[in-house]
Design an enzyme around this catalytic site. Structure first.
Site: not given
Length: 358
Positions: A125, A203, A95
Site C-alpha cells: 500500500d 491515509s 489506495h
C-alpha cells in the site's frame, strides 16, 4: 386604565432588564496563565517542524457524460502524503491514488502542483509521486526507525482528515507487529497500532515519534462507523525506507524470486504435508531448478509423486506463500538464500541464488 398600567409596567421591566444587560455585557478580564508545560511545547515544536513536509493529495477521475459524451474531471478522493526529498518525491498510500486519472499535491503554503506517478507497490500500500516545485518548498521529512519502537511511546499523526488540512493528533504506540490486509489482499506484517486519531483523509500521512521523526505511514483504521475509534495502523518506516528508494529507482518493486508455483492450502492439507510452500511447478532454468527443487506431480498411473515443500528461508519459518514472499521482499536479486526443504518425510537445506520476478 388597566392597559396603560400594563404598558408602563412592561416598559419599566424592559428598561431595567436592558440596563442590567448593558451593565453585565462587558468583556471579562483575561486570567493569567503560567508557561506551557514540556509536553505542550514539544507538541507545538513537532508540528512546526514537520507540518511543512506534509501535503494534501487530491485525485481526479475522468468521467464521460452518457448523453453528450463530453468528458470532465471529477474529484475522486483525497488523502495525505509527505515530502521524501527535495527532488519532489512525495510518499503516500497506494489506495489514496488508486482509481484516479490525475493527482494534485497541495503544499503547506497552499500552492498546488500536478503530480506524476513514479512507482507503486500495492502489496504494501505504498506509492511515490513527483511534483515540479522549488526545492525550498520541499523540506524532506526526517526519517526514524521502527525496529526499536516500544509500546507506550508518544506518537503524532499529521494529515487531512475529511479535507481539514494540517490536523495534528496525538497518542501512543498501542501495539506492535500487527497484521493488516493490503488492497491486493496480501498481508502487511509488522504494522504499528496507535490510538492517535486517524480518520478518512489521514491515509498516506506520517506517524511521528516525539522527536518528529517518521516512524510509519498511516494507512488504515479499525472502525465499525468508518471514523476514528482509537485503533489505527501504520506501515513501519523500516519497510517504507526499504521500498521507496526502489520505487524511485525502478518505477516499481521487483521482488526477488525462486521461480516456483505454490499449490493451494487445501492440497497441502489433503496430502498431509508440513506447513510451508508446496511446489506444484518449478520453472526450467529458475533458481529453484538450479538448486534441485522438484514439484509434486503425478506418474503415468495417476499416483502422486512426492515433491518439495519449502518450510524455511535463512532460518526463518515459512508457513505459507505469503510468509515466503514477505521474506523474499527483504532480499536482493542475486543474493544467496538457504532454504529448508521437506520431501517425503526428510528435511534438508539447499542454497539458491535469487532471480528476478519479471
Amino acid at each position: 386604565m388597566f392597559q396603560r398600567l400594563l404598558i408602563l409596567t412592561l416598559a419599566a421591566l424592559f428598561s431595567t432588564g436592558w440596563a442590567h444587560a448593558q451593565t453585565k455585557a462587558q468583556p471579562r478580564a483575561v486570567s493569567a496563565r503560567g508557561a506551557l508545560d514540556a509536553e505542550e511545547l514539544n507538541n507545538i515544536g513537532v508540528f512546526k517542524r514537520v507540518s511543512p513536509s506534509v501535503v494534501h493529495i487530491t485525485t481526479l477521475a475522468v468521467q464521460r457524460d452518457f448523453f453528450s459524451l463530453r468528458t470532465s474531471e471529477q474529484p475522486s478522493g483525497t488523502g495525505t502524503g509527505f515530502v521524501w526529498d527535495d527532488a519532489g518525491h512525495i510518499v503516500t498510500n497506494f489506495h489514496v491514488i488508486q482509481g484516479g486519472d490525475r493527482a494534485t499535491v497541495t503544499l503547506n503554503d497552499q500552492s498546488s502542483y500536478p503530480a506524476k506517478l513514479v512507482g507503486a507497490f500495492p502489496d504494501r500500500d505504498l506509492a511515490v509521486l513527483r511534483i515540479e516545485a522549488p526545492r525550498d518548498k520541499l523540506p524532506a521529512i526526517a526519517v526514524g526507525a521502527s525496529r526499536d519502537l516500544q509500546v507506550g511511546q508518544k506518537v503524532y499523526a499529521i494529515g487531512n482528515p475529511f479535507g481539514l488540512d494540517q490536523t495534528l493528533t496525538t497518542g501512543i504506540v498501542s501495539a506492535l507487529n500487527r497484521e493488516i490486509e493490503s488492497v491486493t489482499r496480501r498481508t502487511i506484517r509488522g504494522a504499528i497500532q496507535t490510538d492517535a486519531a486517524i480518520n478518512p483523509g489521514n491515509s498516506g500521512g506520517p506517524l511521528l515519534d516525539s522527536a518528529g521523526r517518521l516512524i510509519g505511514v498511516n494507512t488504515a483504521i479499525y472502525s465499525p462507523s468508518g471514523g476514528s475509534a482509537g485503533i489505527g495502523f501504520a506501515i513501519p518506516v523500516d519497510e517504507v525506507n526499504r521500498i521507496v528508494p526502489r520505487l524511485i529507482r525502478d518505477g516499481r518493486f521487483i521482488r526477488p524470486a525462486l521461480g516456483v508455483t505454490a499449490g493451494p492450502l487445501n492440497l497441502a492439507q489433503a496430502l498431509g504435508v508440513p506447513k510451508g510452500v508446496l511446489l506444484v511447478n518449478v520453472a526450467d532454468g529458475s533458481p529453484a531448478a538450479a538448486a534441485g527443487l522438484k514439484p509434486f506431480a503425478r506418474d503415468r498411473s495417476g499416483r502422486i509423486v512426492q515433491g518439495d515443500v519449502i518450510t524455511g528461508l535463512d532460518g526463518q519459518p515459512v508457513a505459507d506463500l505469503d510468509d515466503m514472499l514477505s521474506l523474499l521482499e527483504t532480499r536482493q536479486i542475486g543474493e544467496k538464500v538457504t532454504l529448508t526443504v521437506w520431501r517425503a518425510g526428510q528435511t534438508r537445506k539447499v542454497v539458491a541464488t535469487l532471480g528476478s520476478s519479471d
